[in-house]
Design a protein around this motif. Structure first.
Motif, PDB file in Angstrom:
ATOM      1  N   GLY A  85      32.358  47.416  31.931  1.00 46.63           N
ATOM      2  CA  GLY A  85      31.909  46.033  31.782  1.00 46.63           C
ATOM      3  C   GLY A  85      32.667  45.088  32.697  1.00 46.63           C
ATOM      4  N   LEU A  86      33.988  45.312  32.839  1.00 50.88           N
ATOM      5  CA  LEU A  86      34.787  44.477  33.742  1.00 50.88           C
ATOM      6  C   LEU A  86      34.405  44.733  35.195  1.00 50.88           C
ATOM      7  N   GLU A  87      34.125  45.990  35.531  1.00 57.02           N
ATOM      8  CA  GLU A  87      33.705  46.316  36.902  1.00 57.02           C
ATOM      9  C   GLU A  87      32.422  45.559  37.253  1.00 57.02           C
ATOM     10  N   GLU A 105      30.014  48.471  40.914  1.00 52.81           N
ATOM     11  CA  GLU A 105      31.449  48.546  40.677  1.00 52.81           C
ATOM     12  C   GLU A 105      32.173  48.118  41.938  1.00 52.81           C
ATOM     13  N   LEU A 106      33.473  47.855  41.811  1.00 52.97           N
ATOM     14  CA  LEU A 106      34.249  47.308  42.926  1.00 52.97           C
ATOM     15  C   LEU A 106      34.393  48.292  44.076  1.00 52.97           C
ATOM     16  N   LEU A 108      38.792  34.286  40.548  1.00 53.83           N
ATOM     17  CA  LEU A 108      38.470  34.997  39.312  1.00 53.83           C
ATOM     18  C   LEU A 108      39.716  35.703  38.800  1.00 53.83           C
ATOM     19  N   SER A 109      39.920  35.648  37.495  1.00 47.30           N
ATOM     20  CA  SER A 109      41.012  36.379  36.860  1.00 47.30           C
ATOM     21  C   SER A 109      40.477  37.025  35.594  1.00 47.30           C
ATOM     22  N   LEU A 110      40.589  38.357  35.517  1.00 44.16           N
ATOM     23  CA  LEU A 110      40.061  39.103  34.381  1.00 44.16           C
ATOM     24  C   LEU A 110      41.167  39.918  33.735  1.00 44.16           C
ATOM     25  N   PRO A 111      41.299  39.878  32.416  1.00 44.08           N
ATOM     26  CA  PRO A 111      42.246  40.781  31.742  1.00 44.08           C
ATOM     27  C   PRO A 111      41.683  42.190  31.745  1.00 44.08           C
ATOM     28  N   CYS A 134      33.897  38.251  29.139  1.00 43.87           N
ATOM     29  CA  CYS A 134      34.942  39.248  29.382  1.00 43.87           C
ATOM     30  C   CYS A 134      36.346  38.694  29.145  1.00 43.87           C
ATOM     31  N   GLY A 135      36.466  37.440  28.742  1.00 42.83           N
ATOM     32  CA  GLY A 135      37.770  36.880  28.429  1.00 42.83           C
ATOM     33  C   GLY A 135      38.570  36.426  29.634  1.00 42.83           C
ATOM     34  N   GLY A 136      37.922  36.209  30.779  1.00 44.81           N
ATOM     35  CA  GLY A 136      38.631  35.815  31.988  1.00 44.81           C
ATOM     36  C   GLY A 136      38.531  34.333  32.276  1.00 44.81           C
TER      37      GLY A 136
END
Length: 414
Positions: free
Chosen positions: A294-296, A262-263, A382-385, A364-366
């Motif tokens: 999942g985004l992390e 994770e971040l 990187l750009s993630l919703p 992830c839709g980014g």
């Protein structure tokens, strides 16, 4: 080959015989010689009969050579000036030698030698000169034509090898996507398992205090609702990852699973990269918050791959990492200054780092972009919703192609 291409090729093939035929007719008409028969209508016809078969020299080289020799022999037998149509024979022989194997072109060379011998005697040359001409001209044409044939065969082999290499690269890219999806599926497996554990515990708590403590039971049910929504989103992502044919019998799920990244562990990652001689400057804007697991994982893995490539390809570089928590989006940029041009460590790569990063981000839709900077260095953005909706295109087949700046990024992302 299309009709237009065939027509263009036929026009190109006809250009040389037309030039030879017109040139022979004009020369025979404008420069008559008293020692030879006047250039009349049969001479025009025989000149065309000698030159025009060259129009089919590509499709039927031996037929073209035979027809040229026959036409020229009839032209000589009629008593016309030998030098006017002589060049059609060497051209036809060179073409036959370049397109046919030696077992076919050698008899053609013999026919051309007999025709050249006839031409020499018809022209009144000395026997020694006639014999030398009949031997040297076919041999030179054969050697030159065989050289052209070898070059053509080598070019065909190079084309075949290039096509095989392109196919192999496509297969490697596809396999890289498959391997990355397997790795993502392992991580999402732990995410879903975590949500289900929370649901199980909270459901047991709600059942236990349902009558004695309604407020606690209601809070537990609220937690169950949130965890189930998150689990549903992760299951959709997991199913998306698994919509691919593995193409092999081994079970990738047998590998041990570690804790999910994770971040919040980015400082630890920066320290490890710094130990390799790369200076990492991390700046965070916005209010850091816990994102969907999942985004992390996706953000951490992309950041990890970008920093790893700096270690591989830019010695003693300085890296700026910018993490921005926006209202509905997470953006990360990793920019290095290029370093000293030598890698900090000698580490081989698979050559598909960018493919793996793009596959993660796509699921992830980014959006992901990577490429060299004009002032030197390299940047990954990187750009993630941060919403839970999965984009429709994530359900499509695994993509192995790249756009725009990917061609520059592939060399670095290995």
């Amino acid at each position: 080959m299309s009709t237009r291409s065939r027509l263009r090729q036929a026009l190109l093939d006809s250009a040389l015989p037309v030039v030879l035929a017109v040139g022979g007719c004009v020369a025979g008409e404008e420069y008559p010689h008293a020692a030879w028969a006047p250039f009349d209508v049969p001479a025009y016809l025989l000149t065309c009969l000698t030159a025009l078969p060259l129009a089919v020299r590509r499709a039927r080289p031996m037929t073209a050579l035979t027809a040229c020799c026959l036409g020229y022999s009839l032209y000589l037998a009629a008593g016309y000036q030998p030098s006017l149509n002589w060049w059609a024979i060497p051209v036809a022989l060179v073409n036959a030698a370049s397109r046919c194997p030696l077992r076919m072109s050698a008899p053609g060379a013999g026919l051309a030698a007999a025709t050249v011998l006839f031409s020499g005697f018809a022209g009144g040359l000395s026997p020694l000169l006639v014999l030398g001409q009949a031997v040297i001209v076919p041999v030179i044409c054969l050697v030159f034509g065989r050289g052209r044939r070898q070059v053509a065969l080598q070019n065909l082999e190079l084309v075949r090898l290039a096509e095989a290499l392109a196919h192999e690269q496509r297969e490697r890219a596809r396999r890289a996507v498959v391997d990355e999806r397997i790795h993502i599926a392992r991580e999402l497996h732990d995410v879903v398992a975590h949500h289900m554990s929370v649901i199980s515990v909270q459901a047991g708590l709600a059942d236990y205090v349902f009558a004695s403590d309604p407020a606690t039971a209601r809070a537990a049910l609220t937690t169950i609702a949130g965890a189930s929504r998150d689990a549903l989103g992760e299951l959709r992502r997991l199913l998306t990852v698994l919509r691919v044919d593995l193409g092999r019998e081994d079970d990738p799920s047998s590998a041990p699973l570690g804790p999910l990244p994770e971040l919040s562990r980015v400082e630890e990652l920066a320290r490890r990269v710094g130990a390799a001689g790369v200076t990492v400057d991390i700046r965070t804007t916005g209010v850091p918050r816990k994102l969907d697991p999942g985004l992390e994982v996706c953000a951490y893995r992309v950041l990890q791959e970008a920093l790893t490539n700096v270690v591989k390809h830019a010695r003693c570089a300085r890296v700026e990492v910018r993490i921005a928590y926006l209202a509905d989006r997470l953006t990360i940029s990793v920019r290095d200054d290029g370093g000293e041009g030598k890698p900090a460590i000698a580490a081989p790569g698979s050559g598909h780092g960018l493919i793996g990063m793009r596959e993660r981000v796509r699921i992830c839709g980014g959006r992901l972009s990577a490429g060299p900077l004009g002032e030197g260095g390299f940047e990954v953005r990187l750009s993630l919703p941060t919403g839970s909706e999965l984009p429709e295109d994530a359900w499509g087949p695994a993509a192995t192609g790249h756009e725009g700046d990917d061609s520059d990024g592939r060399a670095r992302c290995r």
